[in-house]
Design a protein around this motif. Structure first.
Motif, PDB file in Angstrom:
ATOM      1  N   ASN A  22       8.168  12.369  -0.713  1.00  0.00           N
ATOM      2  CA  ASN A  22       9.340  13.043  -0.843  1.00  0.00           C
ATOM      3  C   ASN A  22       9.461  14.098  -2.033  1.00  0.00           C
ATOM      4  N   ASN A  23       8.541  14.059  -2.839  1.00  0.00           N
ATOM      5  CA  ASN A  23       8.465  15.093  -3.882  1.00  0.00           C
ATOM      6  C   ASN A  23       7.693  16.158  -3.631  1.00  0.00           C
ATOM      7  N   LEU A  24       7.079  16.229  -2.312  1.00  0.00           N
ATOM      8  CA  LEU A  24       6.323  17.419  -2.043  1.00  0.00           C
ATOM      9  C   LEU A  24       7.031  18.795  -1.836  1.00  0.00           C
ATOM     10  N   PRO A  25       8.210  18.816  -1.561  1.00  0.00           N
ATOM     11  CA  PRO A  25       9.107  20.134  -1.875  1.00  0.00           C
ATOM     12  C   PRO A  25       9.017  20.670  -2.988  1.00  0.00           C
ATOM     13  N   GLU A  26       9.024  20.157  -4.112  1.00  0.00           N
ATOM     14  CA  GLU A  26       8.999  20.532  -5.331  1.00  0.00           C
ATOM     15  C   GLU A  26       7.697  21.293  -5.773  1.00  0.00           C
ATOM     16  N   TYR A  27       6.562  20.855  -5.019  1.00  0.00           N
ATOM     17  CA  TYR A  27       5.278  21.499  -5.346  1.00  0.00           C
ATOM     18  C   TYR A  27       4.622  22.238  -4.441  1.00  0.00           C
ATOM     19  N   GLY A  28       4.865  22.141  -2.959  1.00  0.00           N
ATOM     20  CA  GLY A  28       4.312  22.745  -2.217  1.00  0.00           C
ATOM     21  C   GLY A  28       5.198  23.021  -0.560  1.00  0.00           C
ATOM     22  N   TRP A  29       4.830  24.192  -0.151  1.00  0.00           N
ATOM     23  CA  TRP A  29       5.402  24.608   1.098  1.00  0.00           C
ATOM     24  C   TRP A  29       4.897  23.856   2.405  1.00  0.00           C
ATOM     25  N   HIS A  30       5.632  23.545   3.380  1.00  0.00           N
ATOM     26  CA  HIS A  30       5.330  22.803   4.338  1.00  0.00           C
ATOM     27  C   HIS A  30       6.181  22.867   5.506  1.00  0.00           C
ATOM     28  N   LYS A  31       6.005  22.353   6.615  1.00  0.00           N
ATOM     29  CA  LYS A  31       6.953  22.498   7.912  1.00  0.00           C
ATOM     30  C   LYS A  31       8.108  22.325   7.673  1.00  0.00           C
ATOM     31  N   THR A  32       8.959  21.618   6.802  1.00  0.00           N
ATOM     32  CA  THR A  32      10.230  21.242   6.380  1.00  0.00           C
ATOM     33  C   THR A  32      10.881  22.542   5.666  1.00  0.00           C
ATOM     34  N   ASN A  33      10.075  22.741   4.521  1.00  0.00           N
ATOM     35  CA  ASN A  33      10.717  23.673   3.621  1.00  0.00           C
ATOM     36  C   ASN A  33      10.141  25.072   3.587  1.00  0.00           C
ATOM     37  N   GLY A  34       9.299  25.346   4.434  1.00  0.00           N
ATOM     38  CA  GLY A  34       8.392  26.636   4.793  1.00  0.00           C
ATOM     39  C   GLY A  34       8.958  27.636   5.444  1.00  0.00           C
TER      40      GLY A  34
END
Length: 90
Positions: A22-34
């Motif tokens: 759940n902390n990934l959007p703070e550190y990396g772009w991915h399908k959900t936030n990219g």
């Protein structure tokens, strides 16, 4: 192995920032936030080494071949990866 060392930044967790996906959007772009495209570099939080964008944003084709269970078969310290196989690590 060099990229993995830089990405992990001395951590022993799944991600350089811990095990909580759940902390990934703070550190990396991915399908959900990219938004389905690459994003400007250096706009999210860096890892423990001060490196940005080590999780997500773009693919890099590594020389290592892929084996889903490789870490169960070898030491996690500087693994070389399998010598054969049809898939590569990205």
């Amino acid at each position: 192995a060099e990229w993995e060392y830089a990405c992990r930044a001395g951590s022993t967790t799944q991600f350089s920032f811990g095990d909580d996906y759940n902390n990934l959007p703070e550190y990396g772009w991915h399908k959900t936030n990219g938004k389905g495209r690459s994003q400007p570099v250096g706009t999210l939080s860096p890892n423990g080494f001060g490196l940005f964008d080590m999780h997500g944003n773009l693919y890099e084709w590594c020389a290592d071949r892929y084996d889903e269970k490789w870490y169960e078969k070898t030491s996690p310290t500087d693994p070389l990866g399998p010598l054969t196989g049809s898939h590569r690590v990205v």
